[in-house]
Structures are given as structure tokens and as C-alpha cells.
Design a protein around this motif. Structure first.
Motif, PDB file in Angstrom:
ATOM      1  N   TRP A  35       0.825  -1.204   0.000  1.00  7.15           N
ATOM      2  CA  TRP A  35       0.000   0.000   0.000  1.00  7.15           C
ATOM      3  C   TRP A  35       0.863   1.259   0.000  1.00  7.15           C
ATOM      4  CZ3 TRP A  35      -4.742   0.533  -1.438  1.00  7.15           C
ATOM      5  CH2 TRP A  35      -5.665  -0.503  -1.264  1.00  7.15           C
ATOM      6  N   MET A  36       1.908   1.276   0.789  1.00  2.00           N
ATOM      7  CA  MET A  36       2.768   2.457   0.834  1.00  2.00           C
ATOM      8  C   MET A  36       3.479   2.672  -0.498  1.00  2.00           C
ATOM      9  SD  MET A  36       2.019   3.645   3.674  1.00  2.00           S
ATOM     10  CE  MET A  36       3.120   5.048   3.584  1.00  2.00           C
ATOM     11  N   THR A  37       3.850   1.573  -1.163  1.00  2.00           N
ATOM     12  CA  THR A  37       4.463   1.702  -2.490  1.00  2.00           C
ATOM     13  C   THR A  37       3.473   2.275  -3.495  1.00  2.00           C
ATOM     14  OG1 THR A  37       5.933  -0.175  -2.058  1.00  2.00           O
ATOM     15  CG2 THR A  37       5.600   0.456  -4.360  1.00  2.00           C
ATOM     16  N   SER A  38       2.224   1.829  -3.425  1.00  2.00           N
ATOM     17  CA  SER A  38       1.204   2.344  -4.336  1.00  2.00           C
ATOM     18  C   SER A  38       0.921   3.817  -4.071  1.00  2.00           C
ATOM     19  CB  SER A  38      -0.076   1.517  -4.212  1.00  2.00           C
ATOM     20  OG  SER A  38      -0.675   1.698  -2.937  1.00  2.00           O
ATOM     21  N   ILE A  39       0.935   4.228  -2.794  1.00  2.00           N
ATOM     22  CA  ILE A  39       0.742   5.645  -2.469  1.00  2.00           C
ATOM     23  C   ILE A  39       1.892   6.477  -3.025  1.00  2.00           C
ATOM     24  CG2 ILE A  39       0.659   7.306  -0.572  1.00  2.00           C
ATOM     25  CD1 ILE A  39      -0.815   5.193   1.079  1.00  2.00           C
ATOM     26  N   LEU A  80       1.552   9.407  -5.944  1.00  2.00           N
ATOM     27  CA  LEU A  80       2.005  10.786  -5.740  1.00  2.00           C
ATOM     28  C   LEU A  80       3.023  11.196  -6.802  1.00  2.00           C
ATOM     29  CD1 LEU A  80       2.359  10.885  -1.845  1.00  2.00           C
ATOM     30  CD2 LEU A  80       0.612  12.001  -3.246  1.00  2.00           C
ATOM     31  N   ILE A  81       3.966  10.311  -7.095  1.00  2.00           N
ATOM     32  CA  ILE A  81       4.982  10.639  -8.116  1.00  2.00           C
ATOM     33  C   ILE A  81       4.328  10.840  -9.475  1.00  2.00           C
ATOM     34  CG2 ILE A  81       6.972   9.742  -9.386  1.00  2.00           C
ATOM     35  CD1 ILE A  81       7.840   8.332  -6.814  1.00  2.00           C
ATOM     36  N   ILE A  82       3.476   9.893  -9.865  1.00  2.00           N
ATOM     37  CA  ILE A  82       2.811   9.980 -11.169  1.00  2.00           C
ATOM     38  C   ILE A  82       1.881  11.180 -11.211  1.00  2.00           C
ATOM     39  CG2 ILE A  82       1.179   8.828 -12.714  1.00  2.00           C
ATOM     40  CD1 ILE A  82       2.344   6.156 -11.692  1.00  2.00           C
ATOM     41  N   GLY A 103      -6.988  24.145 -12.896  1.00  2.00           N
ATOM     42  CA  GLY A 103      -6.790  23.118 -13.918  1.00  2.00           C
ATOM     43  C   GLY A 103      -5.785  22.076 -13.490  1.00  2.00           C
ATOM     44  N   GLY A 104      -4.711  22.522 -12.824  1.00  2.00           N
ATOM     45  CA  GLY A 104      -3.723  21.574 -12.338  1.00  2.00           C
ATOM     46  C   GLY A 104      -4.298  20.629 -11.288  1.00  2.00           C
ATOM     47  N   LEU A 105      -5.162  21.153 -10.415  1.00  2.00           N
ATOM     48  CA  LEU A 105      -5.784  20.301  -9.402  1.00  2.00           C
ATOM     49  C   LEU A 105      -6.710  19.275 -10.040  1.00  2.00           C
ATOM     50  CD1 LEU A 105      -6.571  22.892  -6.581  1.00  2.00           C
ATOM     51  CD2 LEU A 105      -4.810  21.120  -6.583  1.00  2.00           C
ATOM     52  N   PHE A 106      -7.471  19.701 -11.057  1.00  2.00           N
ATOM     53  CA  PHE A 106      -8.322  18.742 -11.769  1.00  2.00           C
ATOM     54  C   PHE A 106      -7.477  17.668 -12.450  1.00  2.00           C
ATOM     55  CE2 PHE A 106     -11.782  21.996 -11.740  1.00  2.00           C
ATOM     56  CZ  PHE A 106     -12.750  21.190 -11.160  1.00  2.00           C
ATOM     57  N   ALA A 107      -6.350  18.079 -13.045  1.00  2.00           N
ATOM     58  CA  ALA A 107      -5.465  17.110 -13.687  1.00  2.00           C
ATOM     59  C   ALA A 107      -4.895  16.142 -12.658  1.00  2.00           C
ATOM     60  CB  ALA A 107      -4.328  17.838 -14.409  1.00  2.00           C
ATOM     61  N   PHE A 108      -4.568  16.646 -11.470  1.00  2.00           N
ATOM     62  CA  PHE A 108      -4.026  15.779 -10.422  1.00  2.00           C
ATOM     63  C   PHE A 108      -5.077  14.782  -9.945  1.00  2.00           C
ATOM     64  CE2 PHE A 108      -3.120  14.765  -5.982  1.00  2.00           C
ATOM     65  CZ  PHE A 108      -1.817  14.310  -6.078  1.00  2.00           C
ATOM     66  N   ILE A 129      -2.612   3.566  -6.313  1.00  2.00           N
ATOM     67  CA  ILE A 129      -3.648   3.287  -5.307  1.00  2.00           C
ATOM     68  C   ILE A 129      -4.884   2.651  -5.937  1.00  2.00           C
ATOM     69  CG2 ILE A 129      -5.210   4.337  -3.633  1.00  2.00           C
ATOM     70  CD1 ILE A 129      -3.052   6.334  -2.981  1.00  2.00           C
ATOM     71  N   PRO A 130      -5.450   3.213  -7.031  1.00  2.00           N
ATOM     72  CA  PRO A 130      -6.617   2.555  -7.636  1.00  2.00           C
ATOM     73  C   PRO A 130      -6.312   1.129  -8.110  1.00  2.00           C
ATOM     74  CG  PRO A 130      -6.420   4.795  -8.441  1.00  2.00           C
ATOM     75  CD  PRO A 130      -5.170   4.502  -7.681  1.00  2.00           C
ATOM     76  N   ARG A 131      -5.096   0.920  -8.626  1.00  2.00           N
ATOM     77  CA  ARG A 131      -4.716  -0.432  -9.067  1.00  2.00           C
ATOM     78  C   ARG A 131      -4.630  -1.384  -7.880  1.00  2.00           C
ATOM     79  NH1 ARG A 131      -4.170  -4.856 -10.450  1.00  2.00           N
ATOM     80  NH2 ARG A 131      -2.909  -5.746 -12.133  1.00  2.00           N
ATOM     81  N   GLU A 132      -4.105  -0.901  -6.773  1.00  2.00           N
ATOM     82  CA  GLU A 132      -4.008  -1.734  -5.580  1.00  2.00           C
ATOM     83  C   GLU A 132      -5.397  -2.035  -5.010  1.00  2.00           C
ATOM     84  OE1 GLU A 132      -1.664  -3.962  -2.982  1.00  2.00           O
ATOM     85  OE2 GLU A 132      -1.014  -2.772  -4.717  1.00  2.00           O
TER      86      GLU A 132
END
Length: 283
Positions: A75-79, A83-85, A207-212, A233-236
Motif C-alpha cells: 500500500w505504501m508503495t502504491s501511495i 504521488l509521483i505519477i 486546472g492543475g488540481l483537476f489534472a491531479f 492506489i486505484p490499481r491496488e
């Protein structure tokens, strides 16, 4: 806003009926969240309310699933990956979307409608089609199952949101300010950073927040392009639902709901600030 004093009986009935209807629609939309959040504190490994929870017995509530979340390496790896992506794709999408919106705001820009349609096409084309196309293209150039590939794919999905929000901000922009800046000897770069950017910054950030948010919540592209090392996270959560049902998923979902509310509140504050800066709202 109170009922006008001159309102007739039918108008008064509609006044209250309309608000009741809106409340019911809002409850219909928010009810799944209201049910999910308390279940994340269930002491039992079930997706149902126990007798202790229904009677508000403290023994029926626990933080064990939140502890499992933060103590789980997967889970921590997925988080970390999310965040990076999310941050990297947001920066790319914000940069490209802002440039595109500035170009579309110019009166001499040819084929505005066609260009705008192409730019927002990722929002219109079904996501499964975009994911399949990206998979075949990225596989041919060696970007499939890589972190840069997922980042670029998410940037393509987030750019239309930046284009739309920045373009909407530029609708009320007074271009006489840029002409005055040029007449006083300022270059294009100085004019942009000193005049244009401060006024359109709320739209750029929105716009940046929507993209995030789009990147943080996306799963279809990840299923096609991401490898084991790029699990988000969604994949996990998807894997957890299919392979191992655990209320830890509810804990993650509750945190994401709180995070989304915070981001959307920020977007609304920035929208109102933008309207005030452009003189479109009082105060």
C-alpha cells in the motif's frame, strides 16, 4: 434566500419542493460515501455493520485497518507511485495546457474550433479506446510498463482540464493590459509573468488540481500500461477487491474522499478569487 413576499401559493410550493428535491438528489449521490466511511472503522473484517456499530458500542470500532494501511509495504508503495505519477503528470499537463489556452485566446489563431476539439478529445473518447491505443503506441517505443510511460499517459488525460479552465479564465481577460505593457517597452516574457500570469494563476492552479485528481483516480490506463513496479492506489484497490477482500480498502477510500473534498474546496476558493480579480463578482 427567503421566499419573496410577492410569491403566490404555487411559487411557494415550488420554492420548498425544489429544495427538497435537490436535497434528495444530493443524498442519493452522497449516501454511498456516508455508508463507506463508518465501515472503515469496523473492528471486524467485514463489509457490513456489526451489532456493536449499530448500537454505538466503542468495542465495535477500531483503527486497525488504518494501521494495516500504513504498515503495508504494497500500500505504501502504491501511495508513493500515485504521488509521483500525479505530481509529474500534473506539471506536464499544466505547462502544456496553459500554453495551448494562451494560443487559443489569441484572435489571430486559425481553426480554433478544430484545435480545441483535438485538445479535449481525451475527455470525449472512451477511456478504454485511449488506453488500448496508448498501449500499442507505447509498446512500440519502449514506454510500456515504465513510470515515464504512465506519467505521459496521465498528462495526456489531464491536459484537457487545464485547457478548459485556463481558457475560461482568459475569457474575461483585458488584453489592453498586455498592449499597454508592450507600449511601455516590456517584452513578451515580462508581460506574461508580470501581468497575465498573476491574473490567470487561479485558473491554472484549478486546472492543475483537476489534472491531479484525474491522475490520482485513474485505473484503466494503469491496467494497460503499468507494470508491477508502477502499481497505483486505484490499481491496488482493484487487486484487493478481486484477490483479497479487506476493509483496508475502505480506509484508503475514506482517506481519498477527504483528500478529494480538500482539493475541490481549494478549486472553489480559487474560482471565486479568480472571479473577484476579473471583476466578475462583488467583493
Amino acid at each position: 434566500m427567503a421566499v419573496p413576499t410577492y410569491a403566490g401559493p404555487l411559487e411557494r410550493i415550488w420554492y420548498y419542493a425544489f429544495r427538497v428535491l435537490c436535497g434528495l438528489i444530493f443524498f442519493f449521490l452522497i449516501a454511498p460515501i456516508l455508508i463507506m466511511v463508518p465501515l472503515s472503522f469496523n473492528v471486524e473484517p467485514y463489509f457490513t455493520y456489526t451489532r456493536e456499530m449499530l448500537t454505538f458500542n466503542p468495542d465495535g470500532f477500531s483503527l486497525r485497518w488504518y494501521q494495516d494501511l500504513f504498515s503495508s509495504e504494497s500500500w505504501m508503495t502504491s501511495i508513493q507511485n500515485s504521488l509521483i505519477i500525479g505530481v509529474a503528470s500534473t506539471l506536464i499537463a499544466t505547462f502544456l495546457g496553459t500554453l495551448a489556452a494562451l494560443g487559443l485566446s489569441r484572435s489571430e489563431m486559425p481553426f480554433k474550433g478544430l484545435v480545441m476539439g483535438l485538445l479535449i478529445s481525451p475527455m470525449i473518447v472512451p477511456l478504454i479506446i485511449s488506453a488500448a491505443g496508448m498501449f500499442f503506441f507505447y509498446s512500440s517505443v519502449g514506454l510500456a510498463n515504465t513510470l515515464p510511460g504512465v506519467i505521459l499517459a496521465h498528462a495526456a488525460l489531464g491536459t484537457p482540464f487545464v485547457v478548459i479552465t485556463v481558457t475560461a479564465t482568459l475569457v474575461g481577460f483585458d488584453h489592453s493590459l498586455t498592449r499597454a505593457s508592450a507600449s511601455l517597452g516590456a517584452g513578451a516574457g515580462r508581460t506574461f509573468f508580470k501581468i497575465q500570469m498573476p491574473l490567470i494563476l487561479p485558473g491554472v492552479i484549478s486546472g492543475g488540481l483537476f489534472a491531479f485528481i484525474t491522475s490520482f483516480d485513474e485505473i484503466v490506463i494503469v491496467l494497460f500500461l503499468a507494470g508491477v513496479e508502477q502499481r497505483t492506489i486505484p490499481r491496488e484497490m482493484w487487486s484487493g477487491i478481486r484477490e483479497q477482500i479487506s476493509p483496508t480498502i475502505l480506509a484508503v477510500a475514506s482517506i481519498l474522499v477527504a483528500f478529494s473534498i480538500l482539493l475541490l474546496t481549494t478549486v472553489e476558493v480559487l474560482r471565486r478569487r479568480s472571479e473577484r480579480l476579473r471583476g466578475m463578482s462583488p467583493g
